[in-house]
Motif scaffolding. Sequence first.
Motif, mmCIF file in Angstrom:
data_model
loop_
_atom_site.group_PDB
_atom_site.id
_atom_site.type_symbol
_atom_site.label_atom_id
_atom_site.label_comp_id
_atom_site.label_asym_id
_atom_site.label_seq_id
_atom_site.Cartn_x
_atom_site.Cartn_y
_atom_site.Cartn_z
ATOM 1 N N ALA A 19 3.044 36.577 10.020
ATOM 2 C CA ALA A 19 2.175 37.560 9.357
ATOM 3 C C ALA A 19 2.670 37.757 7.920
ATOM 4 O O ALA A 19 3.161 38.829 7.565
ATOM 5 N N PRO A 20 2.569 36.717 7.084
ATOM 6 C CA PRO A 20 3.187 36.784 5.757
ATOM 7 C C PRO A 20 2.671 37.915 4.866
ATOM 8 O O PRO A 20 3.467 38.557 4.184
ATOM 9 N N LEU A 21 1.383 38.173 4.894
ATOM 10 C CA LEU A 21 0.853 39.242 4.047
ATOM 11 C C LEU A 21 1.359 40.602 4.508
ATOM 12 O O LEU A 21 1.813 41.415 3.701
ATOM 13 N N ASP A 22 1.305 40.843 5.803
ATOM 14 C CA ASP A 22 1.791 42.120 6.337
ATOM 15 C C ASP A 22 3.290 42.293 6.090
ATOM 16 O O ASP A 22 3.750 43.386 5.761
ATOM 17 N N TYR A 23 4.049 41.206 6.265
ATOM 18 C CA TYR A 23 5.485 41.262 6.014
ATOM 19 C C TYR A 23 5.755 41.609 4.554
ATOM 20 O O TYR A 23 6.565 42.489 4.244
ATOM 21 N N ALA A 24 5.074 40.925 3.651
ATOM 22 C CA ALA A 24 5.278 41.165 2.221
ATOM 23 C C ALA A 24 4.879 42.591 1.836
ATOM 24 O O ALA A 24 5.574 43.240 1.050
ATOM 25 N N MET A 25 3.780 43.071 2.383
ATOM 26 C CA MET A 25 3.357 44.443 2.075
ATOM 27 C C MET A 25 4.379 45.452 2.577
ATOM 28 O O MET A 25 4.676 46.433 1.894
ATOM 29 N N THR A 26 4.938 45.205 3.760
ATOM 30 C CA THR A 26 5.962 46.104 4.300
ATOM 31 C C THR A 26 7.209 46.074 3.424
ATOM 32 O O THR A 26 7.801 47.131 3.139
ATOM 33 N N GLN A 27 7.601 44.898 2.954
ATOM 34 C CA GLN A 27 8.751 44.801 2.055
ATOM 35 C C GLN A 27 8.484 45.585 0.762
ATOM 36 O O GLN A 27 9.366 46.284 0.262
ATOM 37 N N GLY A 28 7.276 45.450 0.215
ATOM 38 C CA GLY A 28 6.936 46.199 -0.993
ATOM 39 C C GLY A 28 7.016 47.702 -0.772
ATOM 40 O O GLY A 28 7.533 48.447 -1.617
ATOM 41 N N ASN A 29 6.520 48.140 0.363
ATOM 42 C CA ASN A 29 6.590 49.569 0.692
ATOM 43 C C ASN A 29 8.033 50.031 0.859
ATOM 44 O O ASN A 29 8.382 51.149 0.471
ATOM 45 N N LEU A 30 8.861 49.177 1.432
ATOM 46 C CA LEU A 30 10.283 49.512 1.557
ATOM 47 C C LEU A 30 10.939 49.653 0.183
ATOM 48 O O LEU A 30 11.802 50.513 -0.010
ATOM 49 N N GLY A 31 10.542 48.820 -0.758
ATOM 50 C CA GLY A 31 11.076 48.935 -2.115
ATOM 51 C C GLY A 31 10.780 50.303 -2.711
ATOM 52 O O GLY A 31 11.653 50.952 -3.294
ATOM 53 N N ILE A 32 9.561 50.744 -2.550
ATOM 54 C CA ILE A 32 9.156 52.070 -3.045
ATOM 55 C C ILE A 32 9.945 53.157 -2.323
ATOM 56 O O ILE A 32 10.447 54.103 -2.935
ATOM 57 N N LEU A 33 10.057 53.022 -1.010
ATOM 58 C CA LEU A 33 10.772 54.011 -0.209
ATOM 59 C C LEU A 33 12.228 54.139 -0.648
ATOM 60 O O LEU A 33 12.755 55.251 -0.771
#
Length: 104
Positions: free
Chosen positions: A25-39
């Motif tokens: 799930a590359p898109l979902d994984y990348a989006m989660t990583q981006g959200n973690l960066g913000i967090l």
Amino acid sequence: DRRLRLLEALAAYEEALQYRRPETAPLDYAMTQGNLGILHMKFRQLPGEDPRRHFAEAIQCTWRAYSLFKQIGHAPYEEQAKGFLAWLREQDSELFDALWKEPF
């Protein structure tokens, strides 16, 4: 309490990463990583937290997101992650540059 809400969000993202893998799930994984960066940038602002560690985590997570968005050819999110990396560097260029040299 803000810290408790951030910890709950962190736990939810970490749980999601058990299922959202770059190979399945590359898109979902990348989006989660981006959200973690913000967090991690939000954690960095809390008293008692290690700002350097959270800054490093924000850079690493955002870089993972950017790299995967680029790999799968999702230009809008790639640009967004690239912009967030630039913003991170603006926040503390000296620390950013030092952390950037460390292996992810």
